[in-house]
Design a protein around this motif. Sequence first.
Motif, PDB file in Angstrom:
ATOM      1  N   ALA A 119       0.824  -1.204   0.000  1.00  0.00           N
ATOM      2  CA  ALA A 119       0.000   0.000   0.000  1.00  0.00           C
ATOM      3  C   ALA A 119       0.861   1.258   0.000  1.00  0.00           C
ATOM      4  O   ALA A 119       0.569   2.230  -0.714  1.00  0.00           O
ATOM      5  CB  ALA A 119      -0.938  -0.015   1.203  1.00  0.00           C
ATOM      6  N   GLU A 120       1.916   1.250   0.788  1.00  0.00           N
ATOM      7  CA  GLU A 120       2.805   2.414   0.843  1.00  0.00           C
ATOM      8  C   GLU A 120       3.512   2.621  -0.490  1.00  0.00           C
ATOM      9  O   GLU A 120       3.663   3.755  -0.961  1.00  0.00           O
ATOM     10  CB  GLU A 120       3.827   2.229   1.963  1.00  0.00           C
ATOM     11  CG  GLU A 120       4.708   3.442   2.218  1.00  0.00           C
ATOM     12  CD  GLU A 120       3.940   4.665   2.694  1.00  0.00           C
ATOM     13  OE1 GLU A 120       4.405   5.795   2.414  1.00  0.00           O
ATOM     14  OE2 GLU A 120       2.872   4.504   3.320  1.00  0.00           O
ATOM     15  N   ALA A 121       3.957   1.518  -1.128  1.00  0.00           N
ATOM     16  CA  ALA A 121       4.658   1.620  -2.412  1.00  0.00           C
ATOM     17  C   ALA A 121       3.742   2.135  -3.519  1.00  0.00           C
ATOM     18  O   ALA A 121       4.219   2.690  -4.517  1.00  0.00           O
ATOM     19  CB  ALA A 121       5.225   0.257  -2.795  1.00  0.00           C
ATOM     20  N   LEU A 122       2.427   1.951  -3.359  1.00  0.00           N
ATOM     21  CA  LEU A 122       1.470   2.385  -4.368  1.00  0.00           C
ATOM     22  C   LEU A 122       1.115   3.864  -4.279  1.00  0.00           C
ATOM     23  O   LEU A 122       0.458   4.401  -5.185  1.00  0.00           O
ATOM     24  CB  LEU A 122       0.172   1.576  -4.228  1.00  0.00           C
ATOM     25  CG  LEU A 122       0.212   0.124  -4.709  1.00  0.00           C
ATOM     26  CD1 LEU A 122      -1.008  -0.624  -4.200  1.00  0.00           C
ATOM     27  CD2 LEU A 122       0.288   0.052  -6.226  1.00  0.00           C
ATOM     28  N   ALA A 170      -1.962  -0.856 -17.815  1.00  0.00           N
ATOM     29  CA  ALA A 170      -3.277  -0.445 -17.313  1.00  0.00           C
ATOM     30  C   ALA A 170      -3.345  -0.342 -15.797  1.00  0.00           C
ATOM     31  O   ALA A 170      -4.244   0.307 -15.263  1.00  0.00           O
ATOM     32  CB  ALA A 170      -4.338  -1.431 -17.803  1.00  0.00           C
ATOM     33  N   LEU A 171      -2.421  -0.998 -15.077  1.00  0.00           N
ATOM     34  CA  LEU A 171      -2.579  -1.158 -13.638  1.00  0.00           C
ATOM     35  C   LEU A 171      -1.483  -0.449 -12.840  1.00  0.00           C
ATOM     36  O   LEU A 171      -0.329  -0.377 -13.263  1.00  0.00           O
ATOM     37  CB  LEU A 171      -2.558  -2.646 -13.271  1.00  0.00           C
ATOM     38  CG  LEU A 171      -3.635  -3.522 -13.908  1.00  0.00           C
ATOM     39  CD1 LEU A 171      -3.443  -4.972 -13.484  1.00  0.00           C
ATOM     40  CD2 LEU A 171      -5.028  -3.032 -13.527  1.00  0.00           C
ATOM     41  N   ALA A 172      -1.867   0.013 -11.651  1.00  0.00           N
ATOM     42  CA  ALA A 172      -0.894   0.577 -10.709  1.00  0.00           C
ATOM     43  C   ALA A 172      -0.152  -0.517  -9.970  1.00  0.00           C
ATOM     44  O   ALA A 172       0.997  -0.327  -9.551  1.00  0.00           O
ATOM     45  CB  ALA A 172      -1.609   1.492  -9.711  1.00  0.00           C
ATOM     46  N   GLY A 173      -0.816  -1.659  -9.771  1.00  0.00           N
ATOM     47  CA  GLY A 173      -0.188  -2.718  -8.993  1.00  0.00           C
ATOM     48  C   GLY A 173      -0.692  -4.099  -9.348  1.00  0.00           C
ATOM     49  O   GLY A 173      -1.828  -4.266  -9.811  1.00  0.00           O
ATOM     50  N   GLY A 193       6.273   2.961 -13.081  1.00  0.00           N
ATOM     51  CA  GLY A 193       6.186   3.284 -11.666  1.00  0.00           C
ATOM     52  C   GLY A 193       5.312   2.329 -10.881  1.00  0.00           C
ATOM     53  O   GLY A 193       5.281   2.385  -9.649  1.00  0.00           O
ATOM     54  N   GLY A 194       4.595   1.426 -11.579  1.00  0.00           N
ATOM     55  CA  GLY A 194       3.715   0.477 -10.911  1.00  0.00           C
ATOM     56  C   GLY A 194       4.478  -0.582 -10.136  1.00  0.00           C
ATOM     57  O   GLY A 194       5.670  -0.811 -10.364  1.00  0.00           O
ATOM     58  N   VAL A 195       3.775  -1.232  -9.212  1.00  0.00           N
ATOM     59  CA  VAL A 195       4.403  -2.099  -8.224  1.00  0.00           C
ATOM     60  C   VAL A 195       3.849  -3.518  -8.302  1.00  0.00           C
ATOM     61  O   VAL A 195       2.643  -3.724  -8.466  1.00  0.00           O
ATOM     62  CB  VAL A 195       4.176  -1.541  -6.804  1.00  0.00           C
ATOM     63  CG1 VAL A 195       4.837  -2.436  -5.763  1.00  0.00           C
ATOM     64  CG2 VAL A 195       4.711  -0.128  -6.690  1.00  0.00           C
ATOM     65  N   ALA A 196       4.744  -4.500  -8.167  1.00  0.00           N
ATOM     66  CA  ALA A 196       4.351  -5.909  -8.056  1.00  0.00           C
ATOM     67  C   ALA A 196       4.794  -6.433  -6.697  1.00  0.00           C
ATOM     68  O   ALA A 196       5.925  -6.181  -6.269  1.00  0.00           O
ATOM     69  CB  ALA A 196       4.993  -6.737  -9.154  1.00  0.00           C
ATOM     70  N   LEU A 197       3.904  -7.146  -6.021  1.00  0.00           N
ATOM     71  CA  LEU A 197       4.229  -7.806  -4.758  1.00  0.00           C
ATOM     72  C   LEU A 197       3.976  -9.290  -4.912  1.00  0.00           C
ATOM     73  O   LEU A 197       2.864  -9.706  -5.246  1.00  0.00           O
ATOM     74  CB  LEU A 197       3.376  -7.261  -3.610  1.00  0.00           C
ATOM     75  CG  LEU A 197       3.648  -7.929  -2.262  1.00  0.00           C
ATOM     76  CD1 LEU A 197       4.896  -7.340  -1.624  1.00  0.00           C
ATOM     77  CD2 LEU A 197       2.468  -7.815  -1.318  1.00  0.00           C
TER      78      LEU A 197
END
Length: 209
Positions: free
Chosen positions: A37-40, A104-107, A136-140
């Motif tokens: 959540a913080e990385a997003l 298309a996605l932020a994460g 800039g999007g994030v993968a977890l």
Amino acid sequence: LAAARLSYDNAAKGYADAMSGGLAGHPDARGALAWFAEALRGIPGSVVDAGCGPGHVTDYLARTGIDVYGADISPRMIEIARQTYPSLRFEVESFTAMGCADEALAGVMSFYSIVHVPGEAMPAVAREFHRVLRPGGVALLAFHEGNSRRHKSEGYGGHEMDVDVYRRPISTVSAWLREAGLGIEMTATTSPGTASSGAVVLARKPPPQ
């Protein structure tokens, strides 16, 4: 993929019952999601919980204010998720063919759902995550830590299953993500050296230069 789909269709109700407590007893999982959540922060767009199962983690993220939807290869899992969390969106999708446009996605989040994906398929999964993420999007990715494979023939109340379960080193998962073009930002191990040892890798798609 067909074996995983059938296995989790068979075991969907038992798995959903096992996860009915959500993340209440899993502070490590909640901590990893707080990282995510913080990385997003500051990245516009929605997030996919890829391999969402019955939707309990999707729901947890939604309750934190994240615009998230769930996706899973098992139609029965998605049916249960839609029934349990009717206000949220859930789709039947594969890791290797996600139903959204490029960037298309932020994460993208995979919470213990790559554990059945064989190593030879993981580079394609990592490339698909890279494809759908905007710059800039994030993968977890959370997964079982180690270096082994075992076959699972039943589970979650004795239901028939036919899947392999993989334990992997952080270095291996990180390498797949780097090769796909993602930069590693954080890693962690939970309960190291035990049978329940888990790992988390957070990676980001580089912004334009």
